[in-house]
Design a protein around this motif. Structure first.
Motif, mmCIF file in Angstrom:
data_model
loop_
_atom_site.group_PDB
_atom_site.id
_atom_site.type_symbol
_atom_site.label_atom_id
_atom_site.label_comp_id
_atom_site.label_asym_id
_atom_site.label_seq_id
_atom_site.Cartn_x
_atom_site.Cartn_y
_atom_site.Cartn_z
ATOM 1 N N GLY A 1 1.155 -3.362 -9.884
ATOM 2 C CA GLY A 1 0.682 -2.350 -8.933
ATOM 3 C C GLY A 1 -0.573 -1.652 -9.408
ATOM 4 O O GLY A 1 -1.510 -1.409 -8.639
ATOM 5 N N VAL A 2 -0.635 -1.349 -10.719
ATOM 6 C CA VAL A 2 -1.826 -0.711 -11.305
ATOM 7 C C VAL A 2 -3.047 -1.619 -11.124
ATOM 8 O O VAL A 2 -4.134 -1.164 -10.749
ATOM 9 N N CYS A 3 -2.854 -2.903 -11.399
ATOM 10 C CA CYS A 3 -3.966 -3.850 -11.245
ATOM 11 C C CYS A 3 -4.417 -3.940 -9.789
ATOM 12 O O CYS A 3 -5.614 -4.049 -9.500
ATOM 13 N N TYR A 4 -3.463 -3.895 -8.860
ATOM 14 C CA TYR A 4 -3.832 -3.897 -7.446
ATOM 15 C C TYR A 4 -4.624 -2.640 -7.084
ATOM 16 O O TYR A 4 -5.530 -2.686 -6.245
ATOM 17 N N ASN A 5 -4.300 -1.528 -7.726
ATOM 18 C CA ASN A 5 -5.110 -0.318 -7.522
ATOM 19 C C ASN A 5 -6.548 -0.567 -7.942
ATOM 20 O O ASN A 5 -7.500 -0.234 -7.240
ATOM 21 N N TYR A 6 -6.714 -1.169 -9.135
ATOM 22 C CA TYR A 6 -8.050 -1.381 -9.687
ATOM 23 C C TYR A 6 -8.843 -2.432 -8.907
ATOM 24 O O TYR A 6 -10.077 -2.440 -8.954
ATOM 25 N N THR A 7 -8.143 -3.332 -8.217
ATOM 26 C CA THR A 7 -8.841 -4.338 -7.410
ATOM 27 C C THR A 7 -8.946 -3.918 -5.950
ATOM 28 O O THR A 7 -9.193 -4.736 -5.076
ATOM 29 N N ASN A 8 -8.726 -2.626 -5.713
ATOM 30 C CA ASN A 8 -8.885 -2.042 -4.376
ATOM 31 C C ASN A 8 -7.925 -2.674 -3.356
ATOM 32 O O ASN A 8 -8.312 -2.992 -2.229
ATOM 33 N N GLU A 9 -6.686 -2.806 -3.764
ATOM 34 C CA GLU A 9 -5.631 -3.279 -2.875
ATOM 35 C C GLU A 9 -4.481 -2.265 -2.882
ATOM 36 O O GLU A 9 -3.355 -2.581 -3.287
ATOM 37 N N PRO A 10 -4.749 -1.022 -2.466
ATOM 38 C CA PRO A 10 -3.764 0.055 -2.607
ATOM 39 C C PRO A 10 -2.484 -0.159 -1.801
ATOM 40 O O PRO A 10 -1.420 0.303 -2.213
#
Length: 582
Positions: free
Chosen positions: A86-95
């Motif tokens: 989930g954190v990585c999805y935040n950083y890849t702009n996939e909130p």
């Protein structure tokens, strides 16, 4: 051994590329070892380390490998791997993907009373809401995260959270007083902790820098942001270091009104944009735009302004989506509290109302935007016309004044000299030729002040007459003219003055022995070319020289007749080209 070391550096928020390389090689070789919990944790450590190195797409793949090899055998590893995903999805702009993951594992963490991990999940979910511009939901999650970190006595995570909240809250609300008060309360709270770690100090230095920046204490702000960055340099955390570098750029520009390292700022803006961090990229392009304006670099200013506006538009759309997201979330919460029969009617009614209001609001916003855009455009055009008219009128007034002076010289001084001449003819001892010379000189002055010949014989004959006079005094001047009186008398006068000034410059400064004037009509425009074989001059230097009145006069007169002008000068001669619309 690999796991223990990897877990150690990860718990210290550090990145070790050598450790990652060896761990990946070990896993890729598929050694015949027991596929137990420790083996699965190696995948997790790799994913964590790659995330710290800001290699989020690779980190996502390794987090998925962790989940695949774990296959729900270890519940703790499962939820932590999902959290990292989930954190990585935040950083890849996939909130939205991140929120979906966090929502599921928050329920599990609540059941286990793991307050530290729960605080981390709340914090991560708050960040995802920030990316969606759902700021009300984000603030709720930040408060829950702070509560859980305090309950777990995790001061490092607590202060990290609060410093992030201070920065984000100011970015959203731009309330300097509220932010400074919040930071002051946080600094006071920090003093009560006896053994803060390096990361704690780094976070506190960061908010101290923000506080000094808001109070316009730039030197202190730069000092503390550098101290905050020391930790990220030491821990090789390029991701968070880039945020500090961006803030340092903003502080430096606010103090010096220029960028410290423009190329570095450009690189950061592009990297943020590549990572879908549009707000940060927008802020940096704004700095680049302001810097270009100060440097009078119009091309760069327009380029960076376009970039900034493009990102602002994207942010505005995201804000609207965030508001819709919050409205929808609130609606869904209310929906669960009602009976199914009531829900169906309420859904239709509220959705219609929301859509109508949003549509009306969109129309109002669009109409307002178009109105002000059109109004601004009209104002700019009107101002340009006013400026052009002012310049033209100024030159016209100058010509009228010259005409008056010429008339006075001709009618009074010349008349008096004629009387003297007659007296001399009647017996005086002064030579008649001397007086005749004076009269001719006065006539020349009158002709230079206002070319009356232009009104009497027209532009073409006036140019020919000018060329003949210059040839008589030593500058061999020829002309080729194809002119059908396309211009008004006022514009003809300005064009004549341009030719006159150009040839006078050639005579006085060019050291030329020949010049040529070409005036032709091509494709609904007049083309003028004035060239000589002189020694030339540095065009850029002379344009910036306030004493180059002749050259500035040519440029201003060209502007008044809406002409496009180009001046090219070398040691072989000078060529002035004008294109005048007719």
């Amino acid at each position: 051994m690999l796991y223990k070391y990897g877990a150690l550096v990860s718990n210290m928020y550090l990145h070790d590329s050598v450790s990652v390389t060896y761990t990946q090689k070990f896993l890729d070789h598929n050694f015949s070892v027991k596929k137990d919990t420790t083996f699965v944790l190696l995948y997790y450590v790799c994913a964590n380390q790659l995330s710290y190195a800001n290699k989020q797409k690779e980190a996502i793949q390794w987090a998925k490998k962790t989940l695949y090899h774990n296959a729900l055998q270890n519940k703790k590893i499962d939820i932590r791997a999902k959290n990292l995903l989930g954190v990585c999805y935040n950083y890849t702009n996939e909130p939205k993907k991140a929120i979906e993951i966090f929502a599921k594992i928050i329920t599990i963490a609540e059941q286990e009373n793991d307050y530290k991990f729960l605080g981390s999940l709340n914090n991560n979910m708050a960040y995802a809401y920030d990316m969606l511009c759902a700021y009300n939901e984000s603030e709720k999650m930040y408060k829950k995260a702070a509560y859980n970190f305090l309950k777990a006595k995790d001061t490092t995570s607590y202060f990290s959270l609060q410093t992030t909240f201070a920065t984000n809250n100011f970015g959203q609300k731009k309330d300097t007083l509220q932010t400074v008060r919040f930071i002051d309360s946080l600094l006071k709270e920090f003093q009560n902790y006896s053994q803060p770690g390096e990361l704690d100090h780094s976070n506190i230095y960061g908010v101290k820098s923000l506080r000094h920046f808001l109070l316009k204490q730039h030197d202190s702000a730069l000092y503390y942001i550098d101290k905050s960055s020391n930790y990220y340099r030491k821990s090789n955390n390029s991701f968070y270091l880039m945020f500090n570098d961006m803030f340092a750029d903003q502080i430096y520009f606010d103090k010096h009104k220029k960028l410290k390292n423009k190329q570095k700022t450009i690189a950061m803006a592009e990297e943020f944009l590549a990572n879908e961090s549009k707000f940060e990229s927008q802020e940096l392009y704004h700095l680049l735009y302001e810097n270009a304006k100060i440097e009078n670099n119009t091309t760069e200013a327009l380029y960076y302004r376009d970039k900034e506006i493009e990102l602002k538009d994207a942010t505005l759309i995201q804000n609207q989506k965030g508001q819709l997201f919050e409205i929808d979330k609130k609606y869904q919460a209310e929906k669960k509290e009602k009976l199914l029969s009531q829900q169906q009617a309420l859904i239709y009614k509220n959705k219609t109302l929301i859509i109508g209001l949003l549509f009306a609001l969109s129309i109002v916003l669009l109409g307002t935007f178009l109105f002000y855009t059109r109004k601004r455009k009209q104002e700019i055009q009107a101002e340009a016309i006013r400026q052009e008219q002012f310049t033209f009128q100024l030159l016209q007034n100058t010509e009228e004044e010259r005409s008056r002076i010429a008339s006075e010289l001709h009618d009074s001084v010349n008349h008096d000299l004629l009387n003297i001449k007659n007296s001399l003819i009647n017996g005086k001892s002064i030579e008649v030729s001397d007086v005749a010379s004076v009269i001719e000189e006065v006539r020349n002055i009158s002709r230079n002040l206002h070319p009356a010949v232009l009104e009497n014989i027209g532009l073409e004959a006036s140019i020919e007459n000018l060329c003949e006079r210059l040839t008589e005094i030593g500058l061999f001047t020829t002309c080729e003219i194809e002119y059908n009186e396309e211009l008004s008398k006022a514009k003809e006068l300005q064009l004549y003055r341009i030719i006159q000034e150009a040839l006078n410059n050639t005579l006085k400064h060019g050291k030329a022995n020949a010049a040529k004037v070409i005036l032709t009509t091509q494709n609904n425009s007049l083309h003028l070319e004035v060239k000589d074989n002189g020694n030339g001059f540095d065009v850029s230097q002379q344009l910036n020289n306030p004493k180059s009145f002749g050259l500035q006069s040519i440029l201003q007169r060209a502007k008044t007749i809406a002409a496009k002008i180009n001046i090219d000068s070398t040691n072989k001669g000078t060529v002035i080209l004008l294109k005048i619309p007719v």
